[in-house]
Structure formats: structure tokens, C-alpha cells
Design a protein around this motif. Structure first.
Motif, PDB file in Angstrom:
ATOM      1  N   MET A   1      -1.385   6.359 -11.190  1.00  0.00           N
ATOM      2  CA  MET A   1      -0.928   6.414  -9.801  1.00  0.00           C
ATOM      3  C   MET A   1       0.589   6.593  -9.760  1.00  0.00           C
ATOM      4  N   PRO A   2       1.090   7.151  -8.649  1.00  0.00           N
ATOM      5  CA  PRO A   2       2.535   7.360  -8.548  1.00  0.00           C
ATOM      6  C   PRO A   2       3.280   6.042  -8.408  1.00  0.00           C
ATOM      7  N   ALA A   3       4.577   6.134  -8.575  1.00  0.00           N
ATOM      8  CA  ALA A   3       5.435   4.977  -8.291  1.00  0.00           C
ATOM      9  C   ALA A   3       5.306   4.639  -6.806  1.00  0.00           C
ATOM     10  N   HIS A   4       5.850   3.487  -6.420  1.00  0.00           N
ATOM     11  CA  HIS A   4       5.723   3.070  -5.018  1.00  0.00           C
ATOM     12  C   HIS A   4       6.701   3.789  -4.113  1.00  0.00           C
ATOM     13  N   THR A   5       7.761   4.352  -4.691  1.00  0.00           N
ATOM     14  CA  THR A   5       8.722   5.090  -3.871  1.00  0.00           C
ATOM     15  C   THR A   5       8.862   6.515  -4.377  1.00  0.00           C
ATOM     16  N   MET A   6       9.384   7.353  -3.498  1.00  0.00           N
ATOM     17  CA  MET A   6       9.573   8.766  -3.816  1.00  0.00           C
ATOM     18  C   MET A   6      10.824   9.249  -3.110  1.00  0.00           C
ATOM     19  N   ARG A   7      11.235  10.461  -3.458  1.00  0.00           N
ATOM     20  CA  ARG A   7      12.336  11.095  -2.740  1.00  0.00           C
ATOM     21  C   ARG A   7      11.765  12.026  -1.681  1.00  0.00           C
ATOM     22  N   ALA A   8      12.427  12.053  -0.547  1.00  0.00           N
ATOM     23  CA  ALA A   8      12.022  12.931   0.556  1.00  0.00           C
ATOM     24  C   ALA A   8      13.259  13.323   1.348  1.00  0.00           C
ATOM     25  N   ILE A   9      13.190  14.460   1.993  1.00  0.00           N
ATOM     26  CA  ILE A   9      14.242  14.874   2.927  1.00  0.00           C
ATOM     27  C   ILE A   9      13.878  14.317   4.296  1.00  0.00           C
ATOM     28  N   ARG A  10      14.838  13.637   4.942  1.00  0.00           N
ATOM     29  CA  ARG A  10      14.577  13.102   6.282  1.00  0.00           C
ATOM     30  C   ARG A  10      15.688  13.487   7.255  1.00  0.00           C
ATOM     31  N   LEU A  11      15.279  13.590   8.518  1.00  0.00           N
ATOM     32  CA  LEU A  11      16.221  13.738   9.628  1.00  0.00           C
ATOM     33  C   LEU A  11      16.388  12.373  10.270  1.00  0.00           C
ATOM     34  N   HIS A  12      17.619  11.901  10.362  1.00  0.00           N
ATOM     35  CA  HIS A  12      17.919  10.670  11.096  1.00  0.00           C
ATOM     36  C   HIS A  12      18.529  10.996  12.447  1.00  0.00           C
ATOM     37  N   GLU A  13      18.965  12.253  12.592  1.00  0.00           N
ATOM     38  CA  GLU A  13      19.552  12.745  13.841  1.00  0.00           C
ATOM     39  C   GLU A  13      19.334  14.247  13.857  1.00  0.00           C
ATOM     40  N   HIS A  14      19.568  14.848  15.020  1.00  0.00           N
ATOM     41  CA  HIS A  14      19.420  16.297  15.130  1.00  0.00           C
ATOM     42  C   HIS A  14      20.762  16.976  14.922  1.00  0.00           C
ATOM     43  N   GLY A  15      20.696  18.232  14.465  1.00  0.00           N
ATOM     44  CA  GLY A  15      21.935  18.965  14.248  1.00  0.00           C
ATOM     45  C   GLY A  15      21.722  20.119  13.290  1.00  0.00           C
ATOM     46  N   GLY A  16      22.809  20.513  12.608  1.00  0.00           N
ATOM     47  CA  GLY A  16      22.761  21.625  11.661  1.00  0.00           C
ATOM     48  C   GLY A  16      22.177  21.193  10.329  1.00  0.00           C
ATOM     49  N   PRO A  17      22.203  22.100   9.342  1.00  0.00           N
ATOM     50  CA  PRO A  17      21.634  21.786   8.021  1.00  0.00           C
ATOM     51  C   PRO A  17      22.204  20.513   7.387  1.00  0.00           C
ATOM     52  N   GLU A  18      23.404  20.135   7.781  1.00  0.00           N
ATOM     53  CA  GLU A  18      24.037  18.948   7.181  1.00  0.00           C
ATOM     54  C   GLU A  18      23.320  17.639   7.522  1.00  0.00           C
TER      55      GLU A  18
END
Length: 336
Positions: free
Chosen positions: A1-18
Motif C-alpha cells: 500500500m502507498p504511504a499515508h501522504t503524497m505530493r499534490a498540486i493545490r490551489l489555495h487562492e485564485h490567480g495566475g500560474p504562480e
């Protein structure tokens, strides 16, 4: 089974690619009817940057609801890691691809693992690597549902009438505007598969690519306007849409149809006078249709063009590439 955590891209606010952040988050648990997929590649699509912008290009009444922070992305190719007890047809170790939970915005594909509805997945064609498979679902299904078979009864938020495809075959002519992009390059190939003549409209840099995919005629929109030189086509698939889309109405024969992939602005009196139809739909997830498309991909009848690839951590660079435009095929994120 995978580890309990993973890496993901998230949006915490809206805006440009940054605003795309590379976070550590819990690995999702597959619920009933779902499988856990170890992601190998993710397709980048316009709804990803619409979501990043806050869906400002959609009328408020049709905007899906979502909460921040959110993991964007809908197009995935990967390997089944775990299967819910009620799922049949997929087993641990199977290679799969799919368009997840669309038209919602909770696909969560920009991640190392994703919980995916089994009904949204298809077995990945053996002859296709994960990068090319990840480029296929949304763009391929959009072309399929516009041109080949709608395949569902859900109403479109953009029109009251059910979208009807136009029968394609020898003797029909299809004009594809924006033919080098994700949807466009699939639409060209599917129309050719059905035997139609295809006129491809794109910038000159894409001519060799589009002729190689089977375009019978090429128009470089930077040098000539399709509506000035083309007449009597049966169908225009406008993958650009927007305000300028009406100009394509005059390329149609009476009884012809204009299908805008992104809604445009049309005058009902004008379409009635010309004796033509304007119709669109909204692509929806479908493992069954993706299985059919997968057969064409496996046979090499339809191929996926990849514009560029970026590691998941560099999603910002992928979105910056998208913003520059003139994309040939698909932008794909790779997950190690």
C-alpha cells in the motif's frame, strides 16, 4: 500500500500560474465504486486554468461549486493500487486512464494518487505510454461526444436542446477551426476515420503536422480567412468559439451545422435565415466511450500528439506554456 501522504498540486487562492502550490496531503481513500490509482501522468486541460482563475469565464448560474484548497486536474493515466469491494472489471496492477468526475471540478488528478470512479476509467491501450494516454481523455471524449456519439442524456448548461451529431462519411466535409489543439487534432482524425473530407484551420506552423494527421485542405488563419474562401461544408467544429465564431456560419451549406466547443454568441435570426443549426454540449466522463476510443488509439487509427511534458512539481510551468498558446496536441504532467 502507498504511504499515508503524497505530493499534490493545490490551489489555495485564485490567480495566475504562480498560485499552484506543491503540497503534502493525505492519500485519498477510495469510496464505494472507486479505485485508487497511482498516477503516472496527468493531462492539462483548459478547465484546469479556468478553475485556477476562479471560473470567471463561466456565467455564475452554471459555475460548479467547489471549496479551496482544491487539487485541480481531471485527465489521468496510471496503475490501479487498490479497489473498493463493490468494483468489478479492474484489479490491482491494471493500467488505466480516464476523465475523472467531469463536468465537476473535483477530479483531483494533479497528484501522486487519486481516487477515481471506476465508471470513469478504461483499461489503458497497451500500445500507448502513460504520457500519451493522459493526453487522451478530455480532448478525445470531447471530440467523440460532439462528432461521433453523445452517449448520455444529461442536459447541457449551454443550450436547452439535446446535442445531435451530424452523420459523417464519404461525401461530407468538416471544417475544424483550431485543428492543432487538443480537441481539434482528435476531431480531425475521428472525422477522417469516418471517411469525411477535412479542412483544418490553424496557424502556419502546424500545417505539416495537420497534413500528416490527414487534413485534406489546410488554411493558415494568419494569411487567409476561412469564411472568405470556404463554402458548402456540412459541419464546422469550432474549437476556439467565442465572439468570432458566427463568421463560420457562411461557410456552411443549407442544413449544415456549427458546433462550438466553447460557447460563442450567435443570432437566432441569422441561423434561421441561413438554414443552419448551432449546437454544443458539455463533455462528460465515460469509461465506456473511452474504451471505444482506446481501440482506435491501440490500432494507431487515432494518435495523441504531445506538445510538451513537465514534472508534476512544475505545474506552474505547464500552465505558463498553456498561456502562451499555439499548442500542438496536449500538455502533460509526469509523475515519477
Amino acid at each position: 500500500m502507498p504511504a499515508h501522504t503524497m505530493r499534490a498540486i493545490r490551489l489555495h487562492e485564485h490567480g495566475g500560474p504562480e498560485v499552484l502550490r506543491y503540497d503534502e496531503v493525505p492519500v485519498p481513500e477510495p469510496g464505494p465504486g472507486e479505485v485508487l490509482v497511482r498516477v503516472r501522468a496527468v493531462g492539462v486541460n483548459p478547465p484546469d486554468w479556468y478553475l485556477r482563475d476562479g471560473l470567471t469565464n463561466m456565467p455564475p448560474e452554471v459555475r460548479p461549486q467547489f471549496d479551496l484548497p482544491v487539487v485541480p486536474g481531471t485527465d489521468v493515466s496510471g496503475v490501479v493500487e487498490a479497489v473498493a469491494a463493490d468494483v468489478t472489471g479492474f484489479a490491482v496492477g491494471d493500467e488505466v486512464f480516464g476523465l475523472l468526475r467531469f463536468p465537476g471540478f473535483d477530479g483531483g488528478a494533479y497528484a501522486e494518487y487519486v481516487a477515481a470512479p471506476a465508471s470513469d476509467l478504461a483499461h489503458k491501450p497497451a500500445g500507448l505510454d502513460h504520457v500519451h494516454a493522459a493526453g487522451a481523455p478530455m480532448a478525445g471524449l470531447t471530440a467523440w461526444q460532439f462528432l461521433i456519439e453523445l452517449g448520455h442524456d444529461h442536459p447541457s448548461p449551454f443550450q436547452a436542446a439535446r446535442h445531435r451529431t451530424v452523420p459523417l462519411g464519404a461525401g461530407t466535409t468538416v471544417l475544424v477551426n483550431g485543428a492543432a489543439g487538443g480537441v481539434g487534432h482528435f476531431a480531425l482524425q475521428l472525422a477522417k476515420w469516418k471517411g469525411a473530407q477535412v479542412i483544418a484551420v490553424a496557424s502556419g506552423a502546424h500545417e505539416a503536422f495537420l497534413r500528416e494527421l490527414g487534413a485534406d485542405r489546410f488554411i493558415d488563419y494568419t494569411k487567409a480567412r476561412a469564411e472568405d474562401t470556404v463554402r458548402d461544408v456540412d459541419l464546422v467544429l469550432d474549437c476556439v468559439g467565442g465572439r468570432g465564431s458566427r463568421r463560420f456560419l457562411r461557410t456552411l451549406k443549407r442544413g449544415g451545422a456549427l458546433f462550438p466547443v466553447f460557447f460563442g454568441e450567435y443570432d437566432d435570426e441569422e441561423t434561421a435565415r441561413l438554414g443552419v443549426t448551432v449546437s454544443g454540449t458539455q463533455v462528460r466522463s465515460s469509461g465506456a466511450q473511452l474504451t471505444e476510443l482506446g481501440r482506435l488509439l491501440d490500432a494507431g487509427t487515432v494518435r495523441v500528439a504531445v506538445d510538451s511534458t513537465f514534472p508534476l512539481a512544475d505545474a506552474r510551468a505547464a500552465h505558463e506554456r498553456a498561456a502562451r498558446g499555439h499548442i500542438q496536441g496536449k500538455i502533460v504532467l509526469t509523475v515519477a
